[in-house]
Enzyme design. Structure first.
Site, PDB file in Angstrom:
ATOM      1  N   HIS A 158      31.235  49.509  37.947  1.00 41.01           N
ATOM      2  CA  HIS A 158      32.147  48.405  38.197  1.00 41.01           C
ATOM      3  C   HIS A 158      32.118  48.028  39.678  1.00 41.01           C
ATOM      4  O   HIS A 158      31.567  48.747  40.511  1.00 41.01           O
ATOM      5  CB  HIS A 158      33.566  48.799  37.777  1.00 41.01           C
ATOM      6  CG  HIS A 158      34.335  47.689  37.137  1.00 41.01           C
ATOM      7  ND1 HIS A 158      34.208  46.370  37.546  1.00 41.01           N
ATOM      8  CD2 HIS A 158      35.246  47.683  36.129  1.00 41.01           C
ATOM      9  CE1 HIS A 158      34.995  45.618  36.811  1.00 41.01           C
ATOM     10  NE2 HIS A 158      35.636  46.370  35.940  1.00 41.01           N
ATOM     11  N   ALA A 159      32.706  46.869  39.981  1.00 42.91           N
ATOM     12  CA  ALA A 159      32.830  46.435  41.364  1.00 42.91           C
ATOM     13  C   ALA A 159      33.617  47.477  42.152  1.00 42.91           C
ATOM     14  O   ALA A 159      34.569  48.083  41.643  1.00 42.91           O
ATOM     15  CB  ALA A 159      33.523  45.078  41.438  1.00 42.91           C
ATOM     16  N   SER A 160      33.244  47.668  43.402  1.00 40.77           N
ATOM     17  CA  SER A 160      33.817  48.755  44.196  1.00 40.77           C
ATOM     18  C   SER A 160      35.278  48.542  44.569  1.00 40.77           C
ATOM     19  O   SER A 160      35.931  49.481  45.041  1.00 40.77           O
ATOM     20  CB  SER A 160      32.982  48.964  45.473  1.00 40.77           C
ATOM     21  OG  SER A 160      31.696  49.450  45.158  1.00 40.77           O
TER      22      SER A 160
ATOM     23  N   TRP B 155      34.629  42.029  39.683  1.00 40.76           N
ATOM     24  CA  TRP B 155      36.061  42.302  39.846  1.00 40.76           C
ATOM     25  C   TRP B 155      36.961  41.199  39.290  1.00 40.76           C
ATOM     26  O   TRP B 155      38.159  41.400  39.130  1.00 40.76           O
ATOM     27  CB  TRP B 155      36.388  42.485  41.331  1.00 40.76           C
ATOM     28  CG  TRP B 155      35.776  41.426  42.215  1.00 40.76           C
ATOM     29  CD1 TRP B 155      34.660  41.568  42.983  1.00 40.76           C
ATOM     30  CD2 TRP B 155      36.223  40.074  42.406  1.00 40.76           C
ATOM     31  NE1 TRP B 155      34.380  40.387  43.639  1.00 40.76           N
ATOM     32  CE2 TRP B 155      35.326  39.456  43.303  1.00 40.76           C
ATOM     33  CE3 TRP B 155      37.289  39.327  41.913  1.00 40.76           C
ATOM     34  CZ2 TRP B 155      35.465  38.127  43.712  1.00 40.76           C
ATOM     35  CZ3 TRP B 155      37.432  38.007  42.305  1.00 40.76           C
ATOM     36  CH2 TRP B 155      36.526  37.430  43.201  1.00 40.76           C
TER      37      TRP B 155
ATOM     38  N   GLY C  92      27.921  38.695  37.443  1.00 44.22           N
ATOM     39  CA  GLY C  92      28.156  38.723  38.883  1.00 44.22           C
ATOM     40  C   GLY C  92      27.426  37.623  39.607  1.00 44.22           C
ATOM     41  O   GLY C  92      27.116  36.567  39.043  1.00 44.22           O
ATOM     42  N   SER C  93      27.101  37.896  40.843  1.00 47.15           N
ATOM     43  CA  SER C  93      26.481  36.894  41.701  1.00 47.15           C
ATOM     44  C   SER C  93      25.000  36.732  41.389  1.00 47.15           C
ATOM     45  O   SER C  93      24.367  37.602  40.787  1.00 47.15           O
ATOM     46  CB  SER C  93      26.641  37.290  43.169  1.00 47.15           C
ATOM     47  OG  SER C  93      25.856  38.440  43.457  1.00 47.15           O
TER      48      SER C  93
ATOM     49  N   CYS D 222      33.807  32.217  36.791  1.00 46.83           N
ATOM     50  CA  CYS D 222      32.524  31.525  36.647  1.00 46.83           C
ATOM     51  C   CYS D 222      32.651  30.299  35.753  1.00 46.83           C
ATOM     52  O   CYS D 222      31.955  29.308  35.949  1.00 46.83           O
ATOM     53  CB  CYS D 222      31.480  32.480  36.071  1.00 46.83           C
ATOM     54  SG  CYS D 222      31.100  33.885  37.134  1.00 46.83           S
TER      55      CYS D 222
ATOM     56  N   GLU E  75      24.908  37.174  33.214  1.00 49.46           N
ATOM     57  CA  GLU E  75      25.865  36.067  33.294  1.00 49.46           C
ATOM     58  C   GLU E  75      26.225  35.933  34.759  1.00 49.46           C
ATOM     59  O   GLU E  75      26.912  36.785  35.331  1.00 49.46           O
ATOM     60  CB  GLU E  75      27.101  36.354  32.434  1.00 49.46           C
ATOM     61  CG  GLU E  75      27.970  35.120  32.217  1.00 49.46           C
ATOM     62  CD  GLU E  75      29.127  35.037  33.184  1.00 49.46           C
ATOM     63  OE1 GLU E  75      28.989  34.270  34.167  1.00 49.46           O
ATOM     64  OE2 GLU E  75      30.142  35.693  32.980  1.00 49.46           O
TER      65      GLU E  75
END
Length: 461
Positions: free
Chosen positions: A161-163, A136, A212-213, A268, A234
């Protein structure tokens, strides 16, 4: 996590969406496969025409999509508009350069003859539908830097995509549709994280990319590895920002503020650990802290705002825990450090000094406007501190000494070294990291080739 737009400035849920069911997911996978079979045979000129049209439409949409991104994840609206403009620039860059980046590579005649061939070449061919699991924090840019090269290479995209950014996700599908890309070339999958494994295991999906994480990266890489599918990851970063005595300390401190708080500190590649030589530490710390303290925190829709809310309530809680742990273990708070009262998921620009390995923030990524200051006795200690992290995304060094520059470039464990400036991504240059920051590269020729079948074509004499 529900698929919903929740305004982080006040916690209000604005829109909710139902996740796709199994039947709809199957339809979209079949559509992607059919689209790929046709899209892979199109010319670079045809793909470039469509991608330039998408860039033109995005330029027209900048004010509105900027407002949407700010509403969904809280970045200052002026930064949201800049993100959208950057995406249009990247689309045009790949439209202009993809054909030359993927041109056939002809082997030297001597090598061909030695192999018994009349000629040998390497051709880059597309792989097929690629699943993109995206975050996000840069909800447009993270997707476009995958989608533009993938589409130009002849692949098609499936976006999970992120929620918390569903409107941005749906906008992207609509953008490529309006640009004229055939149905199925780029689709948004409104699904929860639990449905990702099934999509990735489907044989029609040939590869995956994730930003992401670290836990999310491990999960996707594990499934992809089990299916023997290519991935690019990434993940997190805890980038060092090293300042040596020969640097322009004033410029370094001013740039450091932007490097730390870009995107509300949720990047990041934001500089997070500021490692300053003892000879200039006090001057840098004073100027940097003053700059952080002067930032304006407030409504991200207002033009004057420098810092908006964090994107999620949990993200703020996680950041607060890191700061509290550091303080409990002896860190000195030079500014910020306390959650403000009132609605929204705000956290103030914060500078922590006297960091030790006993503190979680020494090893964990602070995803928000929190900076840690380290005092380095010499070049060797600066390099050691810079590398004392599980991450290796990028790095920043400030020095006018060319010998020091060469030492940093040689020894820093990172995917990038930015000298006398802050880390930024550009479509012409490769982007990615090492260690737990992931593997593979995005952008440039390296990025467009990640999801290509690198094919040796051998012709007999």
């Amino acid at each position: 996590m529900p698929i919903a737009t929740v305004n982080p400035a006040n916690g209000e849920t604005l829109k909710t969406y139902d996740a796709l069911g199994a039947e709809e997911i199957e339809h979209r996978l079949a559509t992607a496969e059919a689209a790929y079979r046709a899209h892979r045979t199109t010319s670079y000129a045809d793909r470039a025409r469509l991608l330039r049209r998408a860039a033109d439409l995005l330029d027209e949409d900048v004010p509105e999509i900027g407002r949407v991104m700010t509403t969904e994840m809280g970045k200052p609206v002026k930064q949201a508009r800049a993100e959208a403009a950057k995406c249009a620039k990247a689309m045009r860059w790949y439209a202009d350069h993809a054909e030359e980046l993927l041109a056939d590579e002809v082997a030297p005649e001597s090598a061909a003859r030695d192999s018994g061939a009349s000629r040998v070449l390497v051709r880059y061919r597309p792989l097929g539908p690629v699943l993109a699991v995206m975050p996000w924090n840069f909800p447009l840019w993270q997707v476009v830097r995958f989608a533009a090269p993938a589409l130009m290479a002849g692949n098609v995209g499936l976006l999970k995509h992120a929620s918390n950014v569903p409107q941005t996700a749906l906008y992207l599908e609509d953008l490529f549709r309006r640009a004229g890309f055939p149905e199925g070339c780029f689709q948004t999958l409104l699904i929860g994280s639990g449905a990702v494994e099934g999509v990735l295991r489907d044989p029609r999906v040939r590869a995956a990319t994730l930003t992401g994480s670290e836990p999310a990266g491990r999960a996707v890489a594990s499934v992809a590895g089990d299916e023997v599918k290519k991935t690019v990851l990434e993940l997190g970063g805890s980038d060092p920002y090293v300042v040596m005595p020969s640097a322009d300390v004033g410029a370094a401190a001013r740039t450091a503020v932007t490097a730390r708080v870009q995107n509300n500190g949720q990047s990041c590649i934001a500089a997070k650990r500021f490692i300053v030589h003892a000879d200039v530490f006090d001057a840098f710390a004073e100027a940097f802290t003053a700059g952080m303290r002067a930032l304006r925190t407030g409504d991200p829709q207002e033009e004057e705002t420098d810092i908006g809310p964090l994107a999620t309530e949990q993200g703020r809680a996680d950041l607060e825990e890191l700061v509290d742990d550091a303080v409990e273990n002896g860190a000195t708070v030079l500014c910020g450090g306390e959650r403000p009262d009132g609605p929204g998921w705000y956290y103030p620009p914060t500078v922590l000094a006297d960091i030790t390995p006993a503190m979680r923030v020494h090893q964990e990524e602070a995803f928000g406007p929190v900076a840690t200051l380290y005092r380095a006795a010499d070049l060797d200690e600066a390099v050691s501190l810079a590398n004392d992290t599980p991450f290796g995304l990028s790095s920043n060094v400030w020095t006018r000494d060319e010998a020091e520059v060469e030492r940093f470039v040689r020894d820093l464990e990172a995917g990038g070294v930015f000298v006398n400036g802050m880390t930024a991504s550009h479509p012409a240059f490769p982007f990615g990291g090492v260690k737990r920051s992931g593997y593979g590269r995005e952008l440039s020729g390296h990025g467009i080739r990640e999801f290509c079948n690198i094919t040796t074509v051998w012709h007999g004499a």
